[in-house]
Write a protein that holds these residues in place. Structure first.
Motif, short mmCIF file in Angstrom:
data_model
loop_
_atom_site.label_atom_id
_atom_site.label_comp_id
_atom_site.label_asym_id
_atom_site.label_seq_id
_atom_site.Cartn_x
_atom_site.Cartn_y
_atom_site.Cartn_z
N MET A 1 0.84 -1.16 0.00
CA MET A 1 0.00 0.00 0.00
C MET A 1 0.90 1.24 0.00
O MET A 1 1.73 1.42 0.88
N GLY A 2 0.73 2.09 -1.00
CA GLY A 2 1.56 3.28 -1.13
C GLY A 2 1.03 4.46 -0.35
O GLY A 2 -0.12 4.49 0.08
N ARG A 3 1.89 5.41 -0.17
CA ARG A 3 1.53 6.67 0.48
C ARG A 3 1.95 7.79 -0.46
O ARG A 3 2.86 7.63 -1.28
N SER A 4 1.33 8.94 -0.32
CA SER A 4 1.74 10.08 -1.15
C SER A 4 1.62 11.36 -0.35
O SER A 4 0.96 11.41 0.69
N ARG A 5 2.28 12.38 -0.86
CA ARG A 5 2.27 13.70 -0.23
C ARG A 5 2.32 14.72 -1.34
O ARG A 5 3.06 14.58 -2.31
N THR A 6 1.53 15.76 -1.22
CA THR A 6 1.51 16.83 -2.21
C THR A 6 1.85 18.14 -1.52
O THR A 6 1.43 18.38 -0.38
N TYR A 7 2.62 18.97 -2.20
CA TYR A 7 2.97 20.27 -1.63
C TYR A 7 3.18 21.27 -2.76
O TYR A 7 3.33 20.91 -3.92
N ALA A 8 3.19 22.54 -2.41
CA ALA A 8 3.36 23.62 -3.38
C ALA A 8 4.39 24.61 -2.86
O ALA A 8 4.66 24.66 -1.65
N TRP A 9 4.96 25.38 -3.77
CA TRP A 9 5.91 26.42 -3.40
C TRP A 9 5.80 27.57 -4.37
O TRP A 9 5.16 27.46 -5.40
N GLN A 10 6.42 28.68 -3.99
CA GLN A 10 6.42 29.86 -4.84
C GLN A 10 7.76 30.00 -5.54
O GLN A 10 8.73 29.33 -5.20
N ASP A 11 7.82 30.90 -6.50
CA ASP A 11 9.02 31.14 -7.30
C ASP A 11 10.20 31.52 -6.39
O ASP A 11 10.15 32.56 -5.72
N PRO A 12 11.26 30.72 -6.37
CA PRO A 12 12.39 31.03 -5.49
C PRO A 12 13.16 32.28 -5.93
O PRO A 12 13.90 32.86 -5.13
N ALA A 13 12.98 32.72 -7.16
CA ALA A 13 13.68 33.91 -7.64
C ALA A 13 13.23 35.17 -6.89
O ALA A 13 13.99 36.12 -6.74
N ILE A 14 11.99 35.16 -6.40
CA ILE A 14 11.47 36.31 -5.65
C ILE A 14 12.30 36.52 -4.39
O ILE A 14 12.76 37.63 -4.10
N THR A 15 12.52 35.45 -3.65
CA THR A 15 13.29 35.53 -2.41
C THR A 15 14.77 35.79 -2.70
O THR A 15 15.40 36.63 -2.06
N ALA A 16 15.31 35.10 -3.68
CA ALA A 16 16.73 35.27 -4.01
C ALA A 16 17.04 36.72 -4.41
O ALA A 16 18.11 37.24 -4.09
N ALA A 17 16.11 37.38 -5.10
CA ALA A 17 16.32 38.77 -5.52
C ALA A 17 16.38 39.73 -4.34
O ALA A 17 16.92 40.83 -4.45
N ALA A 18 15.83 39.33 -3.20
CA ALA A 18 15.79 40.21 -2.02
C ALA A 18 17.03 40.07 -1.14
O ALA A 18 17.26 40.91 -0.26
N VAL A 19 17.84 39.04 -1.36
CA VAL A 19 19.02 38.82 -0.53
C VAL A 19 19.98 39.99 -0.67
O VAL A 19 20.31 40.41 -1.77
N GLY A 20 20.41 40.52 0.47
CA GLY A 20 21.40 41.59 0.48
C GLY A 20 20.84 42.99 0.35
O GLY A 20 21.57 43.95 0.55
N ARG A 21 19.57 43.13 0.02
CA ARG A 21 19.00 44.47 -0.11
C ARG A 21 18.75 45.13 1.24
O ARG A 21 18.70 46.35 1.33
N ARG A 22 18.52 44.31 2.25
CA ARG A 22 18.33 44.78 3.62
C ARG A 22 19.30 43.99 4.48
O ARG A 22 20.02 43.13 3.99
N THR A 23 19.30 44.23 5.77
CA THR A 23 20.17 43.45 6.64
C THR A 23 19.71 41.99 6.61
O THR A 23 18.56 41.70 6.25
#
Length: 164
Positions: A1-23
């Motif tokens: 008997m198998g099991r499954s899991r579903t998940y979602a995420w947002q575009d990682p480029a949004i967060t990466a673009a914010a790195v270093g702009r603030r502390t």
């Protein structure tokens, strides 16, 4: 008997673009508040950033079967991933705007197994020393009773981020 899991995420480029702009602390507070999307890895492995303050970051997860290795406990790589996140983010909280970091090493000591019966687990990272070029951090992985499950240390390289 198998099991499954579903998940979602947002575009990682949004967060990466914010790195270093603030502390680093402001950046992580934006992640914590939801003003920036969480990295896809946190959805994939189902862990969360719970707390940040200068020199400290706390992540947590509830162990599930999806984290298991073939011998019936949470895989050591998952321990290392959560500890590395806490270590790195603890260092990031100390960085001024325009600075970045990367891990130079990661040393993990596994002390107790984690299973679905363990309950919520926290990885608490703290900065031990911050210099101009490197920072040293440590993290403790604990259960709800504060029993030590694993310990890790890391040295991070600090560097200026390229100007846009």
């Amino acid at each position: 008997m198998g099991r499954s899991r579903t998940y979602a995420w947002q575009d990682p480029a949004i967060t990466a673009a914010a790195v270093g702009r603030r502390t680093g602390l402001e950046f992580l507070r934006d992640l914590l508040s939801g003003d920036l999307p969480s990295p896809p890895l946190s959805a994939t492995l189902d862990f969360t950033l719970d707390e940040v303050e200068h020199g400290r970051a706390v992540f947590s997860f509830v162990p599930g079967e999806e984290h298991y290795n073939p011998i019936g406990s949470v895989h050591g790589g998952f321990f290392a991933t959560l500890l590395d996140s806490a270590l790195g983010c603890a260092v990031q909280t100390t960085l001024p705007a325009g600075m970045g970091y990367t891990s130079l090493d990661l040393h993990v000591k596994f002390l107790r197994p984690i299973t679905v019966g363990t309950g919520r687990v926290r990885a608490i990272g703290t900065t031990v020393h911050g210099g101009r070029r490197t920072a040293l951090a440590e993290a403790r992985m604990v259960d709800a009773e504060e029993r030590l499950l694993a310990h890790a240390t890391s040295t991070c390289l600090l560097f200026p981020l390229p100007a846009e």
